[in-house]
Design a protein around this motif. Sequence first.
Motif, short mmCIF file in Angstrom:
data_model
loop_
_atom_site.label_atom_id
_atom_site.label_comp_id
_atom_site.label_asym_id
_atom_site.label_seq_id
_atom_site.Cartn_x
_atom_site.Cartn_y
_atom_site.Cartn_z
N PRO A 191 46.14 44.42 38.79
CA PRO A 191 46.14 43.76 40.09
C PRO A 191 46.51 42.29 39.98
O PRO A 191 46.57 41.73 38.87
N ASN A 192 46.75 41.66 41.14
CA ASN A 192 46.85 40.20 41.11
C ASN A 192 45.47 39.60 41.41
O ASN A 192 44.50 40.32 41.70
N GLU A 193 45.39 38.29 41.33
CA GLU A 193 44.10 37.61 41.44
C GLU A 193 43.43 37.87 42.79
O GLU A 193 42.22 38.16 42.86
N ASP A 194 44.20 37.78 43.86
CA ASP A 194 43.63 38.00 45.20
C ASP A 194 43.13 39.44 45.36
O ASP A 194 42.11 39.69 46.01
N GLN A 195 43.84 40.38 44.78
CA GLN A 195 43.42 41.78 44.86
C GLN A 195 42.13 42.02 44.10
O GLN A 195 41.28 42.80 44.54
N VAL A 196 41.97 41.37 42.97
CA VAL A 196 40.70 41.51 42.23
C VAL A 196 39.54 41.08 43.12
O VAL A 196 38.52 41.79 43.24
N LEU A 197 39.67 39.91 43.74
CA LEU A 197 38.59 39.41 44.58
C LEU A 197 38.36 40.32 45.78
O LEU A 197 37.21 40.63 46.12
N GLY A 198 39.44 40.76 46.43
CA GLY A 198 39.29 41.58 47.62
C GLY A 198 38.74 42.97 47.33
O GLY A 198 37.80 43.42 47.98
N PHE A 199 39.30 43.65 46.35
CA PHE A 199 38.90 45.03 46.08
C PHE A 199 37.56 45.12 45.35
O PHE A 199 36.86 46.12 45.47
N SER A 200 37.22 44.09 44.58
CA SER A 200 35.92 44.11 43.91
C SER A 200 34.80 43.62 44.82
O SER A 200 33.63 43.88 44.57
N GLU A 201 35.19 42.88 45.87
CA GLU A 201 34.23 42.26 46.79
C GLU A 201 33.31 41.29 46.06
O GLU A 201 32.14 41.14 46.38
N GLU A 202 33.89 40.62 45.05
CA GLU A 202 33.18 39.60 44.29
C GLU A 202 33.82 38.24 44.57
O GLU A 202 34.93 38.15 45.11
N GLN A 203 33.15 37.17 44.17
CA GLN A 203 33.63 35.82 44.42
C GLN A 203 34.36 35.21 43.23
O GLN A 203 34.94 34.13 43.33
N ASP A 204 34.32 35.87 42.09
CA ASP A 204 34.89 35.34 40.85
C ASP A 204 35.78 36.41 40.22
O ASP A 204 35.42 37.60 40.19
N VAL A 205 36.93 35.99 39.72
CA VAL A 205 37.90 36.95 39.20
C VAL A 205 37.35 37.71 37.99
O VAL A 205 37.49 38.94 37.91
N VAL A 206 36.74 37.03 37.06
CA VAL A 206 36.22 37.70 35.88
C VAL A 206 35.11 38.68 36.26
O VAL A 206 35.07 39.82 35.78
N THR A 207 34.22 38.25 37.15
CA THR A 207 33.16 39.14 37.62
C THR A 207 33.75 40.37 38.30
O THR A 207 33.28 41.50 38.10
N GLY A 208 34.78 40.13 39.11
CA GLY A 208 35.43 41.25 39.80
C GLY A 208 36.08 42.21 38.82
O GLY A 208 35.95 43.44 38.95
N ALA A 209 36.77 41.67 37.83
CA ALA A 209 37.42 42.53 36.83
C ALA A 209 36.38 43.33 36.05
O ALA A 209 36.60 44.52 35.74
#
Length: 312
Positions: A191-209
């Motif tokens: 994914p791209n960075e924005d998709q990680v945040l959106g699809f994970s519903e997290e506020q941080d990219v690493v946490t979302g990943a």
Amino acid sequence: MRAQNVVTMGVHVLDVLVRPVEEIPEGQGATLVEDIRMTAAGTAAGTALTLAKLGASVRTAGAIGTDPTGDLLTQLLDRAGIDTSLLVRRIDTSTSATVLPIRPNGDRPTLHLLGANITYGLDDVPWDAVAEASHLHLGGPELIGAEVAARILAHAKEHGVVTSVDLLAPGELGTFDQIEPLLPYVDFLLPNEDQVLGFSEEQDVVTGAKKFLAGGVGLVAVTRGADGALLVTAEGTETVPAFEVEVVDTTGCGDAFSAGFLRGMSLDRTPREAAILGSAAAALVAQGLGSDHGDFDLAEADEFSMTSGTRA
């Protein structure tokens, strides 16, 4: 060199790119531009283009129309050496297409026709071709639904096929339940960075990943535009810088990164080395107009990565 027999499945789009566009003329006014091009694109077709350049054998599967747009899209893919026999053609639905007025700085607002992509379903899947492939890349699973995507990916895994997934929807439209059912069957999520945040519903990219990893994904490779890529695995995180190039158009750069990364992994390179190849492919595509820009192969992409400066 090790063979990589890939099925790219999912989104197929005909892009019409116009450059440069600073503003749309008022009324029935006109303005001259430097270039107008039509290219194959989308998370399946765009990735297929670069995979083929890098030496993979590629078959592509998805839904397009029987209209002239579909004819041209198929011709462009055929010309690139991609097997289009797995595409299904709809009589009553248009081929997906996008008009992209490219701004002088490379930004690309879009005018998009959704078209036949959303009609692809389980009855259309070439199950034997998937089972016989070495790799299945599914682009835009949210368009066909998580349960359908999970069935396809599970079938691939049952037959020892390496799997990867790229997302299509903007991050602000994403929710975790749109992809959660398919995560256990994904080796590489791209994914791209924005998709990680959106699809994970997290506020941080690493946490979302890491949420994707907890759901079953083997590795998450996050593209971050000019900031390069972020690799997240159970062992930790690693950043890979983008290459410094004069950007003409960013259309297809994410798909080019996916293709380079997947080709690198198929050659038993480390995830970092594969991401460097992905970044090189993206940089080569970004220097011209459209997803198919650049007459390069694997050796030339590797040479570029060894001789070009990075942004960090």
